[in-house]
Every structure is written in structure tokens, then in C-alpha cells.
Design an enzyme around this catalytic site. Structure first.
Site, PDB file in Angstrom:
ATOM      1  N   ASP A 121      23.072  15.160   9.527  1.00 25.74           N
ATOM      2  CA  ASP A 121      21.754  15.060   8.910  1.00 25.74           C
ATOM      3  C   ASP A 121      20.765  15.840   9.757  1.00 25.74           C
ATOM      4  O   ASP A 121      20.942  15.957  10.972  1.00 25.74           O
ATOM      5  CB  ASP A 121      21.309  13.598   8.805  1.00 25.74           C
ATOM      6  CG  ASP A 121      20.277  13.376   7.710  1.00 25.74           C
ATOM      7  OD1 ASP A 121      20.653  12.867   6.640  1.00 25.74           O
ATOM      8  OD2 ASP A 121      19.099  13.724   7.911  1.00 25.74           O
TER       9      ASP A 121
ATOM     10  N   ASN B  82      26.470  17.392   0.517  1.00 24.35           N
ATOM     11  CA  ASN B  82      25.572  16.534  -0.243  1.00 24.35           C
ATOM     12  C   ASN B  82      24.096  16.794   0.032  1.00 24.35           C
ATOM     13  O   ASN B  82      23.257  16.534  -0.820  1.00 24.35           O
ATOM     14  CB  ASN B  82      25.909  15.066   0.078  1.00 24.35           C
ATOM     15  CG  ASN B  82      24.871  14.114  -0.442  1.00 24.35           C
ATOM     16  OD1 ASN B  82      24.716  13.933  -1.650  1.00 24.35           O
ATOM     17  ND2 ASN B  82      24.117  13.510   0.475  1.00 24.35           N
TER      18      ASN B  82
ATOM     19  N   TYR C 277      14.921  24.103  -8.017  1.00 30.66           N
ATOM     20  CA  TYR C 277      15.946  23.059  -7.872  1.00 30.66           C
ATOM     21  C   TYR C 277      17.008  23.198  -8.948  1.00 30.66           C
ATOM     22  O   TYR C 277      18.211  23.196  -8.662  1.00 30.66           O
ATOM     23  CB  TYR C 277      15.279  21.684  -7.954  1.00 30.66           C
ATOM     24  CG  TYR C 277      16.232  20.519  -7.810  1.00 30.66           C
ATOM     25  CD1 TYR C 277      16.600  20.050  -6.566  1.00 30.66           C
ATOM     26  CD2 TYR C 277      16.761  19.889  -8.937  1.00 30.66           C
ATOM     27  CE1 TYR C 277      17.465  18.973  -6.433  1.00 30.66           C
ATOM     28  CE2 TYR C 277      17.624  18.818  -8.819  1.00 30.66           C
ATOM     29  CZ  TYR C 277      17.975  18.367  -7.565  1.00 30.66           C
ATOM     30  OH  TYR C 277      18.853  17.306  -7.434  1.00 30.66           O
TER      31      TYR C 277
ATOM     32  N   LYS D 260      21.041  24.171  -8.382  1.00 29.47           N
ATOM     33  CA  LYS D 260      22.131  23.273  -8.751  1.00 29.47           C
ATOM     34  C   LYS D 260      23.065  23.918  -9.781  1.00 29.47           C
ATOM     35  O   LYS D 260      24.277  23.672  -9.777  1.00 29.47           O
ATOM     36  CB  LYS D 260      21.567  21.955  -9.280  1.00 29.47           C
ATOM     37  CG  LYS D 260      20.818  21.142  -8.229  1.00 29.47           C
ATOM     38  CD  LYS D 260      21.693  20.812  -7.027  1.00 29.47           C
ATOM     39  CE  LYS D 260      20.984  19.896  -6.047  1.00 29.47           C
ATOM     40  NZ  LYS D 260      21.848  19.498  -4.908  1.00 29.47           N
TER      41      LYS D 260
ATOM     42  N   THR E 113      16.670   6.995  -5.624  1.00 33.44           N
ATOM     43  CA  THR E 113      16.787   7.388  -4.224  1.00 33.44           C
ATOM     44  C   THR E 113      15.446   7.966  -3.773  1.00 33.44           C
ATOM     45  O   THR E 113      14.636   8.392  -4.593  1.00 33.44           O
ATOM     46  CB  THR E 113      17.879   8.452  -4.035  1.00 33.44           C
ATOM     47  OG1 THR E 113      17.530   9.620  -4.802  1.00 33.44           O
ATOM     48  CG2 THR E 113      19.241   7.941  -4.482  1.00 33.44           C
TER      49      THR E 113
END
Length: 283
Positions: free
Chosen positions: A38, A93, A170, A174, A205
Site C-alpha cells: 500500500d 487491486n 477512471y 478500467k 468503500t
């Protein structure tokens, strides 16, 4: 009971929160040693502490890396191999959704470039160094391990659907993840390296909730979800576990949608109750 990832080594980027956090814990529960990557080292270390308290028989390494930097991605993969001798699962991820990402007329070039750097180029580097590591995996017949491995790339339902609430950079990033994952799956299939994409629907999230920062924005999304609710990170983690494990040994090049039905919807149900997530989701 032997876990589905027993004796395997997994690397998870974005392991400090959301899907990455839940997947790291679930992978450890299923027996994997996990490298927790991370950009926020404190968050990765907190994940490591959770795993250590729940599953002391597995090992974790928390390491800081910016997936937008090739050297950081390579170093994280190298650390996994140096520490554990192999890499079996790579979960690319980590990603961003910038609040100033909008449409073709208003998205600024530096927002576009930053989003592509993290969401698309970072996944490319993750795949590149994971493939190089997986090619060298030693075979241990006594543990049922084989060469090759599983690469999982987080895409999104917006890579499949267009949206009238634009987030152009974005969405484009993707879509690139989907196309790249399919090609890598075909190229490396006979090396025993599987490459699949996960396409989550709208999730509860921090990434999305920070982006949908008003009740009106949230409702604008939910009206299109047949299940009528945001998904939970653990629901995506369970899909990632399937793709990581040998349960999906004949699955490669797939776009795995876990989206509450949104990509299948033309119109959504009217008058049906909205059910909460099942209580059995906790692990």
C-alpha cells in the site's frame, strides 16, 4: 481443513483498505502467506496486525509502494520472492478515482495522466513482474504446488457500461484493464499463468463513498442497481479468492462481474424491498 490457498504466496496491492484489506484477510484465512502492499504503510501494517491476531500460522509482510512507479512495483514483487521463494497470486487491486475527473471537456490533462499512471500502467507493471516471477516458481509436488499462478486485476462495471455521471479517465483506465487482461491471459495461458479481471459494481468503500459525497449522488447510482444497495468489499474479496484459488483452474481471460446486477439491467424492479447484505458475509 486445508485452506484453498494453503502454502501459496499472494501479493495484494491497496491492501490497507477496502477490497484489498478484505481480500488480504480472506487469503490469509485460506492459508496464504500475504505481501501487503500500500502507498500508506501504516494502513498495510494495520492489516498485518489484524491477520496476525486471527491467523498466526501464516506470515505477512507489509511494504510501502506507489504502484504508479515501476521500481516500487518491481521491488514489491522481488520482496515476495526473496522472502517466500515464489509468487502464486498477484492481485493488482490498487486504484484511484479523482474527484476532479469529469468528462472530455473538463477533465484536466494531469488528472487523466495520474489516473492512467495508477489504474492502468500500475496494473501493467504488476502483471509484468508477476509473470516474470511466476515463470520461475519452483514445483513442489509434495505440497501440490505447480508452476504458473493467478493474476487478478481490478477493473470496474464502468468498463462495460457507459454512465451519465462521467468519470472519464477512471472509466477509460478500467476499460484498458479489461483489454490488457484478456490479451495477457491468451499470451500466457500455456505457461500456467491465468489472468482475470474483477468488475465490481458500486461498493460501500471509501473510494466510492468519498466520490459520491452527497445523498443525491448516492441515490443516482443506486437507482440503477437491481439489488438496490451498494456492494460490500468482502463480497468482492470472495470473488477474488475464487480466482486466486485452484477452484478457478479453467478460468482465464474472464471479466468477472460482481455488481448487484447493474450490467444486466435495462430497467430495475419497482416496489420490491431492498434487502441488506447477508449477515454471513463476515469472515
Amino acid at each position: 481443513m486445508v485452506g484453498r490457498l494453503a502454502n501459496k504466496v499472494a501479493l495484494v496491492t491497496g491492501a490497507g483498505s477496502g477490497i484489498g484489506l478484505e481480500s488480504s484477510i480472506l487469503f490469509a484465512q485460506e492459508g496464504a502467506n500475504v505481501v501487503l502492499v500500500d502507498i500508506n504503510l501504516d494502513a498495510a501494517e494495520k492489516t498485518a496486525k489484524i491477520i496476525a491476531s486471527k491467523y498466526p500460522n501464516v506470515r505477512t509482510i507489509a511494504t510501502k509502494a506507489d504502484v504508479g512507479k515501476e521500481a516500487d512495483v518491481k521491488a514489491a514483487v522481488d520482496k515476495a520472492v526473496q522472502e517466500f521463494g515464489r509468487l502464486d497470486v498477484m492481485f493488482n487491486n490498487a486504484g484511484i478515482m479523482h474527484p476532479k475527473d469529469d468528462d472530455a471537456l473538463t477533465t484536466e490533462e494531469h488528472i487523466w495522466d495520474l489516473t492512467m499512471q495508477i489504474n492502468l500502467k500500475g496494473v501493467w507493471w504488476g502483471c509484468k513482474y508477476a509473470i516474470l516471477a511466476m515463470r520461475n516458481n519452483p514445483t513442489d509436488e509434495s505440497k501440490g504446488l505447480h508452476t504458473g499462478g493467478s493474476i487478478i486485476n481490478t477493473a470496474s462495471f464502468v468498463a462495460i457500461l457507459g454512465a451519465a455521471t462521467p468519470q472519464l479517465a477512471y472509466t477509460a483506465s478500467k476499460g484498458g484493464v479489461l483489454a490488457m487482461s484478456r490479451e495477457l491471459a491468451v499470451v500466457h495461458a500455456r505457461e500456467g499463468i491465468r489472468v482475470n479481471s474483477l468488475c465490481p459494481g458500486p461498493l460501500k468503500t471509501p473510494l466510492l463513498m468519498d466520490f459520491l459525497d452527497t445523498p443525491e449522488k448516492k441515490e443516482r447510482r443506486l437507482v440503477h442497481v437491481p439489488m438496490g444497495r451498494f456492494g460490500e468489499a468482502i463480497e468482492i474479496a470472495k470473488a477474488a479468492l475464487f480466482l486466486a484459488s485452484d477452484d478457478s483452474s479453467y478460468v482465464t481471460g474472464a471479466d468477472f462481474t460482481v455488481d448487484g446486477g447493474i450490467t444486466s439491467a435495462y430497467v430495475t424492479p419497482i416496489g420490491n424491498p431492498v434487502l441488506p447484505p447477508p449477515t454471513s458475509l463476515a469472515v
